[in-house]
Design a protein around this motif. Structure first.
Motif, PDB file in Angstrom:
ATOM      1  N   LEU A  28     -11.040  -7.076  -6.379  1.00 48.13           N
ATOM      2  CA  LEU A  28     -12.158  -7.383  -6.368  1.00 48.13           C
ATOM      3  C   LEU A  28     -12.180  -7.869  -4.062  1.00 48.13           C
ATOM      4  N   ALA A  29     -10.631  -8.611  -4.454  1.00 50.15           N
ATOM      5  CA  ALA A  29     -11.168  -8.718  -2.930  1.00 50.15           C
ATOM      6  C   ALA A  29     -11.304  -7.341  -2.197  1.00 50.15           C
ATOM      7  N   ARG A  30     -10.082  -6.521  -2.287  1.00 50.50           N
ATOM      8  CA  ARG A  30     -10.484  -5.134  -0.977  1.00 50.50           C
ATOM      9  C   ARG A  30     -11.537  -4.902  -0.888  1.00 50.50           C
ATOM     10  N   GLY A  31     -12.792  -5.427  -2.046  1.00 47.98           N
ATOM     11  CA  GLY A  31     -13.750  -3.822  -2.466  1.00 47.98           C
ATOM     12  C   GLY A  31     -14.010  -3.145  -3.111  1.00 47.98           C
ATOM     13  N   MET A  32     -12.305  -2.949  -4.407  1.00 50.63           N
ATOM     14  CA  MET A  32     -12.314  -2.138  -4.850  1.00 50.63           C
ATOM     15  C   MET A  32     -13.263  -2.038  -6.284  1.00 50.63           C
ATOM     16  N   PRO A  76      -8.486  -9.609  -9.586  1.00 49.07           N
ATOM     17  CA  PRO A  76      -8.600 -10.936  -8.728  1.00 49.07           C
ATOM     18  C   PRO A  76      -8.480  -9.946  -6.983  1.00 49.07           C
ATOM     19  N   ASP A  77      -6.901  -8.804  -6.524  1.00 50.32           N
ATOM     20  CA  ASP A  77      -7.016  -8.640  -5.261  1.00 50.32           C
ATOM     21  C   ASP A  77      -7.631  -6.927  -5.539  1.00 50.32           C
ATOM     22  N   GLN A 137     -13.521   2.780 -10.882  1.00 51.69           N
ATOM     23  CA  GLN A 137     -12.760   3.833  -9.595  1.00 51.69           C
ATOM     24  C   GLN A 137     -11.082   4.153  -9.807  1.00 51.69           C
ATOM     25  N   GLU A 142      -7.954  10.174   3.422  1.00 47.80           N
ATOM     26  CA  GLU A 142      -7.056  10.300   2.275  1.00 47.80           C
ATOM     27  C   GLU A 142      -6.915   9.165   1.640  1.00 47.80           C
ATOM     28  N   TYR A 196      -4.266  -0.484  -3.738  1.00 50.20           N
ATOM     29  CA  TYR A 196      -5.327   0.603  -3.365  1.00 50.20           C
ATOM     30  C   TYR A 196      -4.453   2.267  -3.729  1.00 50.20           C
ATOM     31  N   SER A 238       0.835  -0.709  -0.040  1.00 50.15           N
ATOM     32  CA  SER A 238       0.211  -0.377   0.250  1.00 50.15           C
ATOM     33  C   SER A 238       0.809   0.959  -0.307  1.00 50.15           C
ATOM     34  N   LYS A 253     -14.294  -1.882   3.858  1.00 48.37           N
ATOM     35  CA  LYS A 253     -14.738  -1.548   3.483  1.00 48.37           C
ATOM     36  C   LYS A 253     -15.787  -2.355   1.954  1.00 48.37           C
ATOM     37  N   LYS A 254     -16.796  -2.191   2.139  1.00 42.99           N
ATOM     38  CA  LYS A 254     -17.819  -2.698   1.804  1.00 42.99           C
ATOM     39  C   LYS A 254     -17.542  -3.758   0.323  1.00 42.99           C
ATOM     40  N   GLY A 255     -18.090  -4.907  -0.322  1.00 43.50           N
ATOM     41  CA  GLY A 255     -18.596  -4.801  -1.420  1.00 43.50           C
ATOM     42  C   GLY A 255     -17.042  -5.713  -1.718  1.00 43.50           C
ATOM     43  N   GLN A 256     -16.395  -6.309  -1.023  1.00 38.80           N
ATOM     44  CA  GLN A 256     -14.854  -7.160  -0.464  1.00 38.80           C
ATOM     45  C   GLN A 256     -15.241  -8.838  -1.719  1.00 38.80           C
ATOM     46  N   GLU A 257     -14.369  -9.456  -2.448  1.00 44.22           N
ATOM     47  CA  GLU A 257     -14.890 -10.131  -3.237  1.00 44.22           C
ATOM     48  C   GLU A 257     -13.755 -11.194  -3.290  1.00 44.22           C
ATOM     49  N   THR A 258     -13.641 -12.256  -2.459  1.00 44.11           N
ATOM     50  CA  THR A 258     -12.069 -12.865  -2.594  1.00 44.11           C
ATOM     51  C   THR A 258     -11.962 -13.974  -3.267  1.00 44.11           C
ATOM     52  N   ARG A 303      -9.267   6.463  -7.700  1.00 42.09           N
ATOM     53  CA  ARG A 303      -9.152   7.430  -7.893  1.00 42.09           C
ATOM     54  C   ARG A 303      -9.087   8.535  -6.308  1.00 42.09           C
ATOM     55  N   GLY A 304      -9.169   9.545  -5.725  1.00 41.97           N
ATOM     56  CA  GLY A 304      -9.556  10.536  -5.265  1.00 41.97           C
ATOM     57  C   GLY A 304      -8.870  10.094  -3.991  1.00 41.97           C
ATOM     58  N   THR A 305      -8.085   8.906  -3.802  1.00 46.41           N
ATOM     59  CA  THR A 305      -6.514   9.018  -2.628  1.00 46.41           C
ATOM     60  C   THR A 305      -5.468  10.191  -2.667  1.00 46.41           C
ATOM     61  N   ILE A 351      -8.533 -14.605  -5.309  1.00 45.11           N
ATOM     62  CA  ILE A 351      -7.494 -14.734  -4.380  1.00 45.11           C
ATOM     63  C   ILE A 351      -7.900 -16.042  -3.235  1.00 45.11           C
ATOM     64  N   ASP A 365      -1.766  -5.889  -2.107  1.00 41.55           N
ATOM     65  CA  ASP A 365      -2.415  -4.569  -1.502  1.00 41.55           C
ATOM     66  C   ASP A 365      -1.355  -2.704  -2.501  1.00 41.55           C
TER      67      ASP A 365
END
Lengths: 102, 130
Positions: free
Chosen positions: A67-71, A64-65, A75, B97, A38, A10, B60-65, A42-44, B68, A35
């Motif tokens: 989507l796993a993190r909810g991104m 896959p990485d 965006q 941030e 991240y 990250s 964070k919403k919407g995590q789809e693992t 956008r927007g960071t 992975i 990580d």
């Protein structure tokens, strides 16, 4: 000679991406994984750094990485392409070398 | 004869705060923190959780693992209420941030500024950082 740079940290936790961008030659490819993904949204507070990288490199992010993190792929900073594991292999094969920034 | 831990009743209740600063899947910290929080809650302590720095990404919403091959443990945060873990605090500066807002989070939280969080930390008996 071409190089693929992978970044898996990250940008908020480590300076790995900044260090990579400081050492990657223009025209080399950059792939954000784990990580590192991240950095691609956008927007960071790191958006300007990533946008200028997109101007000098092909920047990819591993789907896959992400989507796993909810991104959401919608965006992403414009110009960053989502790739899958097969594309990761192709990118590795396309380049002479891979530099993994940890 | 009953065991000593059965005789003591509720005993001393301390204020435990868990400070979460790591993103969910790149390291094991987030998952381990959840495990420890649930243990403390089982001992009927006064538990609160703070999410700051990359820790806000845990919510964070919407995590789809599936992609992975790792367990998606994010639904556990919604189950915390059932264990009487109801005090979840998220640092406003960390959200901003990262381009996130309260609407991006999968569970109700109290968004709080850094200074207010500092005060809250001062009130705790025990602080465990992950």
């Amino acid at each position: 000679m071409s190089m693929l740079h992978t970044v898996n940290k990250s940008p908020f936790e480590r300076n790995t991406l900044a260090s990579c961008l400081g050492h990657a030659k223009a025209g080399s490819d950059i792939l954000l994984i784990e990580d590192g993904v991240y950095a691609s949204v956008r927007g960071t507070s790191h958006e300007d750094m990533v946008r200028s990288a997109v101007g000098q490199h092909n920047v990819f992010v591993l789907g896959p990485d992400l989507l796993a993190r909810g991104m959401n792929p919608e965006q992403l900073i414009e110009g960053i392409a989502v790739v899958d594991y097969g594309d990761f292999v192709d990118l590795t094969a396309k380049h002479d070398k891979v530099q993994a920034w940890l | 004869m009953s065991e000593p831990w059965e005789e003591e009743g509720p005993g001393t209740i301390k204020k435990f705060m868990y400070v979460n600063r790591k993103a969910p899947y790149g390291t094991i910290y987030a998952l381990e923190s959840l495990e420890v929080v649930l243990i403390a809650a089982a001992f009927e302590q006064d538990v609160s959780m703070v999410f700051l720095d990359d820790g806000v990404y845990q919510l964070k919403k919407g995590q789809e693992t599936q992609g992975i091959g790792m367990k998606n443990f994010s639904p556990t945060y919604r189950a915390l209420e059932g264990y009487d873990v109801e005090k979840l605090y998220v640092e406003a500066e960390s959200l901003a941030e990262r381009g996130l807002s309260e609407d991006d989070l999968l569970v109700p939280v109290e968004v709080m500024g850094r200074e207010a969080l500092t005060e809250l930390m001062e009130e705790q008996d025990v602080i465990l950082s992950f």
